[in-house]
Design an enzyme around this catalytic site. Structure first.
Site, mmCIF file in Angstrom:
data_model
loop_
_atom_site.group_PDB
_atom_site.id
_atom_site.type_symbol
_atom_site.label_atom_id
_atom_site.label_comp_id
_atom_site.label_asym_id
_atom_site.label_seq_id
_atom_site.Cartn_x
_atom_site.Cartn_y
_atom_site.Cartn_z
ATOM 1 N N LEU A 226 0.832 -1.208 0.000
ATOM 2 C CA LEU A 226 0.000 0.000 0.000
ATOM 3 C C LEU A 226 0.863 1.253 0.000
ATOM 4 C CD1 LEU A 226 -2.614 -1.005 2.720
ATOM 5 C CD2 LEU A 226 -2.584 -1.541 0.283
ATOM 6 N N HIS A 276 -0.826 6.155 8.040
ATOM 7 C CA HIS A 276 0.160 5.174 8.515
ATOM 8 C C HIS A 276 1.569 5.540 8.026
ATOM 9 C CE1 HIS A 276 1.462 0.841 9.258
ATOM 10 N NE2 HIS A 276 2.345 1.194 8.319
ATOM 11 N N GLU A 277 1.701 5.807 6.728
ATOM 12 C CA GLU A 277 3.028 6.081 6.164
ATOM 13 C C GLU A 277 3.613 7.377 6.737
ATOM 14 O OE1 GLU A 277 4.797 3.972 4.498
ATOM 15 O OE2 GLU A 277 3.160 2.519 4.386
ATOM 16 N N HIS A 280 5.474 6.600 9.767
ATOM 17 C CA HIS A 280 6.856 6.182 9.495
ATOM 18 C C HIS A 280 7.722 7.398 9.159
ATOM 19 C CE1 HIS A 280 6.115 1.942 9.684
ATOM 20 N NE2 HIS A 280 5.357 1.887 8.599
ATOM 21 N N HIS A 286 6.134 0.060 13.340
ATOM 22 C CA HIS A 286 4.903 -0.710 13.504
ATOM 23 C C HIS A 286 4.696 -1.056 14.973
ATOM 24 C CE1 HIS A 286 5.349 -1.955 9.063
ATOM 25 N NE2 HIS A 286 4.465 -0.978 9.169
ATOM 26 N N ASP A 304 7.965 -1.615 19.689
ATOM 27 C CA ASP A 304 8.004 -0.389 18.880
ATOM 28 C C ASP A 304 8.708 0.755 19.611
ATOM 29 O OD1 ASP A 304 6.145 0.230 20.807
ATOM 30 O OD2 ASP A 304 4.580 0.881 19.417
ATOM 31 N N GLN A 312 2.578 -6.249 21.817
ATOM 32 C CA GLN A 312 1.731 -6.938 20.843
ATOM 33 C C GLN A 312 2.577 -7.941 20.078
ATOM 34 O OE1 GLN A 312 -0.984 -4.362 18.642
ATOM 35 N NE2 GLN A 312 -0.565 -5.449 16.740
ATOM 36 N N ASP A 346 -8.727 0.192 6.939
ATOM 37 C CA ASP A 346 -8.829 1.638 7.196
ATOM 38 C C ASP A 346 -9.937 1.978 8.181
ATOM 39 O OD1 ASP A 346 -6.790 2.107 5.479
ATOM 40 O OD2 ASP A 346 -7.944 3.268 4.010
#
Ligand SMILES: [Zn+2]
Length: 470
Positions: A226, A276-277, A280, A286, A304, A312, A346
């Site tokens: 994605l 999301h990106e 980063h 993540h 993370d 997680q 999403d």
């Protein structure tokens, strides 16, 4: 390694053959994804990290050090999780690198503008803690739902000062093309999306947040990934070219769906790929720690690095039901699968935490890698004098100021006419059947008083005229 060069329709693309080590890496990742169906890398972060780690064994320790430094600066030195910066605004440009069939599939120029407009709204809501679907955040996590203090505006000035709608459209040759090659350093999966005619098409990466929308398919997987981000610290830390910094988005996973017919990858039609990106981009990882499904005590376990995201085991897909406990240490609330840095659909991604915000704010504050982006808000203002983009197709607008209507006239048949407000949002557009041969009337009675821009798109040029509506 062998370099080949081809020129097609004046588009020179430099293609690098995969080094064998990278091929082996991809094959192993593809093999894994085939044999564990759900474990498909939606985002390219793990791939790009693995590629760098092959070249630089210290990658993961450098990355962890960078994150720790940010947290120390912005949490512990302050004695608490706290917001330390005022709201900042970052200019964004979308480079649309697609062939004509792909551009047509997402609705042509009008479709691109619509996706950009909806995408800007989504990221500003998500980063401003204004997303309406936050009502679904479980009460156990609600107190950690945080405002990043980062907002985004659409670029309206190109690096040379002339005007832009915020969409930099680069039309590829008509043959469907996959953009998944590596650069000469074997670092980037989607290098040639960033190249036009042999040179980087990046806009000054210290002033613009560059986003490339392309066909991000991967091998035989037509959905591909994605998105993929090269964050601003990569040039200094790993020797990346600064022009590589930015975000790649799959053209079927950006913007927000407005009709049922638009081509979207399933579950990715609410604009959250970019949310999301961007995480980063601002140095988030993540939420599960990219550790191949490990809990504390397991070999290879990692986290993370964020204090207020739960431990997680692995990524989540689809839309789990709360509570979903993957590591017993996080019982009873379990995974924060609604965090933007997980892999859920999403529609189920709704929050960043205060701890994540602390890391992101380190990036946009004085001394941070993205600080310079926050100092260029004028890029989002339209130039005072908008130059004629092609003098052979002038337009006239009368009256101006417009009271009840504007009449826009021209010498060449336009393909599209729209009215854009000062935020870059399209507020009016002509139905194709309503575009006249010599002129078109724009009914302005329903628009609030203020400054607007009429965009008239011709076959080979666009004209923009500033108007005042009274
Ligand atoms: Zn990711």
């Amino acid at each position: 390694m062998k370099l080949t060069e081809e020129t097609i329709n004046n588009l020179k693309l430099t293609i690098m053959k995969y080094p064998t080590t990278v091929i082996a890496l991809f094959l192993s990742i593809l093999f894994l994804s085939i044999h564990t169906e759900a474990k498909k890398p939606k985002c390219g972060a793990q791939l790009i990290h693995a590629i760098i780690a092959k070249k630089d064994p210290a990658f993961f320790s450098k990355q962890a050090a960078k994150r720790q430094e940010a947290q120390q600066n912005f949490q512990y030195k302050q004695g608490a999780f706290m917001k330390t910066t005022a709201q900042v605004t970052i200019p964004v440009v979308f480079h649309i690198v697609l062939n004509q069939n792909q551009i047509n599939a997402i609705g042509g120029i009008a479709g691109i503008q619509k996706r950009i407009d909806s995408q800007m709204i989504v990221i500003n809501r998500d980063y401003g803690r204004r997303n309406a679907d936050s009502i679904t955040i479980p009460s156990a996590f609600k107190a950690r739902y945080a405002n990043t203090g980062i907002q985004f505006c659409l670029a309206h000035r190109k690096p040379d000062g002339t005007s832009t709608s915020g969409a930099d459209i680069i039309t590829l040759p008509s043959t469907t093309r996959k953009i998944e090659e590596t650069n000469p350093n074997g670092q980037d999966l989607f290098y040639d999306a960033k190249f036009t005619n042999g040179a980087f098409n990046t806009w000054d990466p210290s002033a613009y947040l560059n986003i490339w929308v392309c066909n991000a398919s991967l091998g035989n997987d037509t959905n591909g990934i994605l998105g993929l981000t090269v964050p601003p610290y990569f040039p200094n830390t790993f020797g990346y070219n600064p022009n590589e910094v930015g975000i790649i988005l799959n053209y079927r996973a950006w913007g927000k769906r407005s009709t049922g017919f638009e081509p979207y990858i399933s579950g990715c039609d609410k604009g959250r790929t970019l949310t999301h990106e961007l995480g980063h981009y601002f140095n988030l990882e993540h939420i599960w720690g990219d550790d191949n499904g490990s809990c504390p005590g397991d070999a290879g376990y990692s986290d993370d690095g964020i204090n207020d995201t739960p431990i997680q085991k692995d990524e989540n897909y689809g839309c789990p039901t709360f509570p979903s406990v993957s590591c017993s240490v996080s019982a009873p609330n379990g995974d924060m699968f609604m965090n933007y840095m997980d892999y859920c659909d999403d529609i189920c991604l709704t929050m960043f935490t205060t701890g994540q915000v602390a890391v992101m704010q380190a990036e946009v504050s004085t001394g941070g890698e993205s600080y310079s982006l926050t100092q260029n808000n004028n890029i989002c203002n339209w130039p005072a004098a908008i130059p004629s983009l092609q003098s052979t197709t002038p337009i006239q607008v009368a009256p101006n100021p417009c009271t009840q209507y504007c009449n826009v006239s021209y010498n060449e048949q336009p393909t599209q006419i729209s009215v854009i407000n000062t935020l870059g949002v399209q507020v009016w557009s002509a139905a194709p059947s309503a575009i006249g041969n010599t002129n078109t009337f724009i009914n302005t009675q329903t628009l609030a008083s203020g400054i607007y821009y009429i965009h008239v798109q011709f076959k080979d040029a666009m004209q923009i005229q500033k108007i005042i509506i009274e």
